[in-house]
Design an enzyme around this catalytic site. Structure first.
Site, PDB file in Angstrom:
ATOM      1  N   SER A 112       0.838  -1.204   0.000  1.00  0.00           N
ATOM      2  CA  SER A 112       0.000   0.000   0.000  1.00  0.00           C
ATOM      3  C   SER A 112       0.867   1.245   0.000  1.00  0.00           C
ATOM      4  O   SER A 112       1.964   1.246   0.584  1.00  0.00           O
ATOM      5  CB  SER A 112      -0.874  -0.012   1.255  1.00  0.00           C
ATOM      6  N   TYR A 167      -1.554  -0.161  10.671  1.00  0.00           N
ATOM      7  CA  TYR A 167      -1.827  -0.832   9.384  1.00  0.00           C
ATOM      8  C   TYR A 167      -0.648  -0.642   8.434  1.00  0.00           C
ATOM      9  O   TYR A 167      -0.126  -1.608   7.860  1.00  0.00           O
ATOM     10  CB  TYR A 167      -3.111  -0.276   8.769  1.00  0.00           C
ATOM     11  N   LYS A 215       2.307  -3.357   6.716  1.00  0.00           N
ATOM     12  CA  LYS A 215       2.671  -3.502   5.295  1.00  0.00           C
ATOM     13  C   LYS A 215       4.173  -3.306   5.104  1.00  0.00           C
ATOM     14  O   LYS A 215       4.825  -4.048   4.361  1.00  0.00           O
ATOM     15  CB  LYS A 215       1.886  -2.496   4.440  1.00  0.00           C
TER      16      LYS A 215
END
Ligand code: NAD
Ligand code: UFG
Length: 369
Positions: free
Chosen positions: A127, A151, A155
């Protein structure tokens, strides 16, 4: 020659189901592993409506080593596209442990199972969130990791894990795709995004307002230093993203090592520009009001999209008007998402295998995050 089978973790979800369409169109057969925690098995029936091929669905958890071993033993897969994960930024702040568990421990379990099975070609859903909120745009892949929420850090950690793996073992070919803001739907109107619960993201919120399911769009801030004061992002059509996986998969299968690639258009659009494009698509105004800034939002960023073109010949082909037209077509035809019946011509299509979903949980009653 038999079509190569690709394990698609999280393949029933928004990007995963569109990726299944692109894989089938390119001559692959997807095998989906998904808990369905944030998706609906009927998305794969819609894949069948579009392609004539319904992917096998294995209901199982990517953290479950035994379930993974069984999938690799049962289906002769040649590569993996790994999309399974949790993706809500706000939720990751409140419940970081679940995010590290599913996103990081899930990937660890997956690569260990791949190694045991001798499958070492992997495309990973990363992302733009790994770049954080203060890099100058356009953002190139060489920008440093600076994620600002759990989050994003999951990643970035998965990318580091995969980079170390590729450095240690030259048999691995890995592509990490850093999506910017995937929106849109398949152009048929048969497949699109259907989040569980109230949408966090701009486009599903817009479509639900347009369909009369929510009162009005709240624009999160109109006092940024941008073209019209609203936030700017690099929106990219989900079918372009899906096709990016196919191109990256071919690259990773040929070339050992690891590659990080942005999937974006290289152009930013403001919230109000997206709203205008959507209004053009549905030919009427959208109810909106300007609200306060959303905590944690960056004012503006977009991709340097040249890397994916140079590395594996991918670039986005669909523009913002098409993204909005396709999102609206999906929403208008399926106001209740996958609860709306699939078109009659969907039945009787040839299938890759029986469409009965299989459950390969190693633990009875295994629960999902
Ligand atoms: P999604 O929630 O629609 O898809 C994720 C899928 O993973 C769902 O089908 C869900 O049921 C499944 N899943 C979740 N936990 C699982 C587990 N433990 N085991 C097996 N399956 C599990 O989300 P999406 O938008 O399609 O995103 C797919 C991937 O792309 C995610 O990894 C996400 O972080 C990443 N991504 C998405 C965006 C975006 O804006 N949509 C942007 C950047 C990156
Ligand atoms: N926005 C609104 N109103 C809404 C929802 C969003 O004005 O109801 C605005 C946001 O403030 C932002 C823009 O629309 O300016 C886009 O917001 P999204 O929530 O759709 O997307 P984000 O850019 O915040 O984040 C998304 C994913 C992340 C991912 C990131 C990658 O949600 O998981 O893109 O760029 F990391």
């Amino acid at each position: 020659m038999r079509a190569p089978r690709i394990l698609v973790t999280g393949g029933a979800g928004f990007i995963g189901s569109h990726t299944c369409v692109a894989l089938i169109a390119a001559g692959y057969l997807p095998v989906v592993l998904d808990t369905l925690v944030n998706s609906d098995a009927r998305s794969l029936q819609r894949v069948a409506c579009i392609t004539g091929v319904e992917p096998v669905l294995v209901c199982g958890d990517v953290r479950d080593a035994l379930a993974l071993d069984r999938v690799f033993a049962a289906y002769d897969v040649s590569a993996v596209v790994h999309l399974a994960g949790l993706k809500a930024v706000g939720e990751s702040v409140v419940d970081p442990v679940s995010y590290y568990d599913v996103n990081l421990a899930g990937t660890l379990a997956l690569v260990q199972a791949m190694d045991r099975a001798g499958v070492r070609t992997l495309v990973f859903s990363s992302s733009a969130t790994v770049y954080g909120d203060s890099q100058p745009s356009p953002i190139a892949e060489s920008a440093p990791y600076a994620a600002v929420n759990p989050y994003g850090r999951t990643k970035a950690m998965v990318e580091s894990l995969l980079a170390d793996l590729a450095r240690a073992d030259a048999r691995w070919g890995i592509a990490c795709l850093r999506y910017f803001n995937p929106i849109g739907a398949h152009e048929s109107g048969l497949l699109g995004e259907r989040p569980h619960g109230p949408p966090n993201n701009l486009m599903p919120y817009i479509t639900q307002v347009a369909a009369g399911q929510r009162e009005c769009l709240v624009v999160h801030g109109a006092d940024y230093d941008t073209i019209d004061g609203t936030g700017v992002r690099d929106y990219v059509h989900v079918m372009d993203v899906a096709e990016g996986h196919v191109a990256a998969l071919r690259h990773a299968a040929r070339r050992p090592g690891i590659l990080m690639a942005n999937l974006g258009t290289g152009r930013g659009a403001s919230v109000l520009e997206v709203v205008s494009a959507f209004e053009r698509a549905m030919r009427r105004p959208l109810a909106l009001r300007i609200g306060p800034r959303r905590p944690g939002d960056a004012p503006a960023y977009w991709a340097d999209a040249r890397g994916a073109w140079q590395a594996f010949g991918w670039r986005a082909r669909r523009d913002l008007d098409q993204m909005c037209a396709d999102s609206w077509r999906w929403q208008a035809a399926n106001p209740h998402g996958f609860d709306d019946p699939a078109p009659a011509h969907a039945s009787g299509l040839p299938r890759f295998q029986d469409n009965t979903s299989t459950s390969i949980n190693s633990k009875p009653g295994h629960s999902h995050a």
